[in-house]
Design a protein around this motif. Structure first.
Motif, PDB file in Angstrom:
ATOM      1  N   TRP A 118       2.291   6.635  -6.973  1.00 50.59           N
ATOM      2  CA  TRP A 118       1.534   7.519  -7.419  1.00 50.59           C
ATOM      3  C   TRP A 118       1.977   8.967  -7.107  1.00 50.59           C
ATOM      4  O   TRP A 118       2.000   9.786  -8.056  1.00 50.59           O
ATOM      5  CB  TRP A 118       0.218   7.321  -6.809  1.00 50.59           C
ATOM      6  CG  TRP A 118      -1.019   8.444  -7.090  1.00 50.59           C
ATOM      7  CD1 TRP A 118      -1.742   8.200  -8.311  1.00 50.59           C
ATOM      8  CD2 TRP A 118      -1.279   9.562  -6.630  1.00 50.59           C
ATOM      9  NE1 TRP A 118      -2.330   9.322  -8.192  1.00 50.59           N
ATOM     10  CE2 TRP A 118      -2.277  10.075  -7.289  1.00 50.59           C
ATOM     11  CE3 TRP A 118      -0.645  10.335  -5.391  1.00 50.59           C
ATOM     12  CZ2 TRP A 118      -2.898  11.561  -7.075  1.00 50.59           C
ATOM     13  CZ3 TRP A 118      -1.326  11.688  -5.354  1.00 50.59           C
ATOM     14  CH2 TRP A 118      -2.340  12.162  -5.981  1.00 50.59           C
ATOM     15  N   MET A 119       2.509   9.231  -6.003  1.00 46.71           N
ATOM     16  CA  MET A 119       3.158  10.773  -5.816  1.00 46.71           C
ATOM     17  C   MET A 119       4.399  10.926  -6.804  1.00 46.71           C
ATOM     18  O   MET A 119       4.389  12.036  -7.227  1.00 46.71           O
ATOM     19  CB  MET A 119       3.295  10.824  -4.305  1.00 46.71           C
ATOM     20  CG  MET A 119       2.088  10.819  -3.503  1.00 46.71           C
ATOM     21  SD  MET A 119       2.322  11.134  -1.819  1.00 46.71           S
ATOM     22  CE  MET A 119       3.049   9.521  -1.254  1.00 46.71           C
TER      23      MET A 119
ATOM     24  N   ARG B  18       0.912  -1.160   0.032  1.00 44.22           N
ATOM     25  CA  ARG B  18       0.105  -0.031   0.036  1.00 44.22           C
ATOM     26  C   ARG B  18       0.812   1.118   0.100  1.00 44.22           C
ATOM     27  O   ARG B  18       0.744   2.225  -0.682  1.00 44.22           O
ATOM     28  CB  ARG B  18      -0.975   0.053   1.024  1.00 44.22           C
ATOM     29  CG  ARG B  18      -2.090  -0.993   1.208  1.00 44.22           C
ATOM     30  CD  ARG B  18      -2.849  -0.897   2.567  1.00 44.22           C
ATOM     31  NE  ARG B  18      -3.930  -2.214   2.584  1.00 44.22           N
ATOM     32  CZ  ARG B  18      -4.522  -2.404   3.275  1.00 44.22           C
ATOM     33  NH1 ARG B  18      -4.368  -2.158   4.531  1.00 44.22           N
ATOM     34  NH2 ARG B  18      -5.504  -3.632   3.355  1.00 44.22           N
ATOM     35  N   VAL B  19       1.824   1.363   0.868  1.00 40.44           N
ATOM     36  CA  VAL B  19       2.810   2.221   0.859  1.00 40.44           C
ATOM     37  C   VAL B  19       3.395   2.434  -0.507  1.00 40.44           C
ATOM     38  O   VAL B  19       3.650   3.609  -1.054  1.00 40.44           O
ATOM     39  CB  VAL B  19       3.778   2.098   1.888  1.00 40.44           C
ATOM     40  CG1 VAL B  19       4.974   3.104   2.042  1.00 40.44           C
ATOM     41  CG2 VAL B  19       3.156   2.367   3.178  1.00 40.44           C
ATOM     42  N   ARG B  20       3.909   1.477  -1.069  1.00 39.09           N
ATOM     43  CA  ARG B  20       4.744   1.470  -2.290  1.00 39.09           C
ATOM     44  C   ARG B  20       3.811   1.887  -3.479  1.00 39.09           C
ATOM     45  O   ARG B  20       4.320   2.952  -4.028  1.00 39.09           O
ATOM     46  CB  ARG B  20       4.993   0.033  -2.676  1.00 39.09           C
ATOM     47  CG  ARG B  20       5.777  -0.112  -4.017  1.00 39.09           C
ATOM     48  CD  ARG B  20       5.629  -1.336  -4.634  1.00 39.09           C
ATOM     49  NE  ARG B  20       6.132  -2.553  -3.796  1.00 39.09           N
ATOM     50  CZ  ARG B  20       7.420  -2.950  -3.724  1.00 39.09           C
ATOM     51  NH1 ARG B  20       8.449  -2.375  -4.208  1.00 39.09           N
ATOM     52  NH2 ARG B  20       7.678  -4.065  -2.774  1.00 39.09           N
ATOM     53  N   ARG B  21       2.402   1.745  -3.667  1.00 33.75           N
ATOM     54  CA  ARG B  21       1.398   2.131  -4.433  1.00 33.75           C
ATOM     55  C   ARG B  21       1.292   3.725  -4.123  1.00 33.75           C
ATOM     56  O   ARG B  21       1.276   4.528  -5.104  1.00 33.75           O
ATOM     57  CB  ARG B  21       0.099   1.703  -4.209  1.00 33.75           C
ATOM     58  CG  ARG B  21       0.188   0.207  -5.023  1.00 33.75           C
ATOM     59  CD  ARG B  21      -1.454  -0.128  -5.165  1.00 33.75           C
ATOM     60  NE  ARG B  21      -2.031  -0.181  -3.746  1.00 33.75           N
ATOM     61  CZ  ARG B  21      -2.043  -1.556  -3.352  1.00 33.75           C
ATOM     62  NH1 ARG B  21      -1.250  -2.482  -3.561  1.00 33.75           N
ATOM     63  NH2 ARG B  21      -2.939  -1.383  -2.052  1.00 33.75           N
ATOM     64  N   GLN B  22       1.211   4.461  -2.741  1.00 37.49           N
ATOM     65  CA  GLN B  22       1.247   5.554  -2.771  1.00 37.49           C
ATOM     66  C   GLN B  22       2.355   6.442  -3.070  1.00 37.49           C
ATOM     67  O   GLN B  22       2.445   7.573  -3.639  1.00 37.49           O
ATOM     68  CB  GLN B  22       0.933   5.899  -1.171  1.00 37.49           C
ATOM     69  CG  GLN B  22      -0.430   5.466  -0.595  1.00 37.49           C
ATOM     70  CD  GLN B  22      -0.443   5.569   0.985  1.00 37.49           C
ATOM     71  OE1 GLN B  22       0.549   5.613   1.609  1.00 37.49           O
ATOM     72  NE2 GLN B  22      -1.578   5.052   1.447  1.00 37.49           N
ATOM     73  N   VAL B  23       3.640   5.787  -2.716  1.00 38.03           N
ATOM     74  CA  VAL B  23       5.053   6.373  -3.246  1.00 38.03           C
ATOM     75  C   VAL B  23       4.838   6.597  -4.597  1.00 38.03           C
ATOM     76  O   VAL B  23       5.401   7.393  -5.457  1.00 38.03           O
ATOM     77  CB  VAL B  23       6.206   5.618  -2.675  1.00 38.03           C
ATOM     78  CG1 VAL B  23       7.342   5.993  -3.387  1.00 38.03           C
ATOM     79  CG2 VAL B  23       6.296   5.653  -1.193  1.00 38.03           C
TER      80      VAL B  23
END
Length: 229
Positions: A40-41, A33-38
């Motif tokens: 995306w940003m 989940r953190v990887r996807r957020q990173v």
């Protein structure tokens, strides 16, 4: 229920919750989940930064041409050409970094060249006229993109390391009740391996019964010991 019994019940519930929270699969899910957020940003920042440079590069490439003419229109193609190559490299590195596969020297050269070309075309006019404010303004977006593309690869690599570290701590137990650690798995693989066997993550999983997340690291460690592949 007296106070001691309530405390014992709370302790048992807390231990159960902690067991799930520290489970490698739960940790891996949170890291994903953190990887996807990173991703995306970082991708948003990179795309916006490249979009900002497009008009400057077009102005650089179309200098001296009549607006609306064919050379003026063709100048709009230059920045997307460079940017698409850069984005393709970054997309490939997104996958290779996930599995900690190192790319070749030409991949890195292509990435640096496209970034350098974007920076030069974006700031050339500002340097030519010697306007400090314009130089700073047109330097910031390409430099942010440059830093981001270097950082995002390292971040993905470290996030994968975090998943592997969590997998190392998986509380698997042998018949003796003792936890199986990374060194234990490696010892099992070392004893099982024969020179005619190619050391792959799939083979390591079959030989040791380790998790899918841990098997690539075990395979690399064993290959470095025996000089296989």
């Amino acid at each position: 229920m007296n106070r001691a019994q309530r405390l014992a019940q709370d302790a048992a519930e807390a231990a159960e919750v902690r067991a799930y929270q520290t489970d490698p699969d739960v940790v891996a899910l949170r890291i994903e989940r953190v990887r996807r957020q990173v991703d995306w940003m970082c991708w948003s920042g990179i795309v916006l930064g490249l979009a900002f440079t497009m008009t400057n590069v077009q102005g650089f490439a179309s200098a001296g041409t009549r607006p609306g003419s064919l050379p003026w229109l063709a100048a709009w193609v230059l920045d997307p050409t460079v940017s698409l190559v850069l984005l393709a490299i970054l997309r490939a590195e997104q996958v290779t970094a996930r599995y900690q596969v190192r790319t070749g020297v030409w991949v890195r050269r292509a990435k640096w060249f496209t970034l350098a070309a974007t920076y030069v075309m974006n700031t050339w006019t500002s340097f030519a006229v010697g306007e400090a404010a314009a130089i700073v303004l047109h330097s910031v977006p390409p430099l942010v993109v440059f830093v981001a593309v270097e950082a995002i690869t390292d971040l993905r690599d470290k996030l994968t390391d975090a998943v592997l570290v969590a997998a190392e701590r998986r509380p698997i137990q042998q018949e003796t009740g003792r936890r199986v650690l990374f060194a234990d798995y490696l010892a099992i693989a070392r004893e099982t391996w024969t020179p005619d066997v190619e050391i792959t993550p799939a083979w390591v999983r079959r030989a040791t019964g380790c998790s899918r997340g841990l098997s690539p690291r075990l395979a690399r460690a064993l290959r470095s010991e025996v000089g296989n592949g």
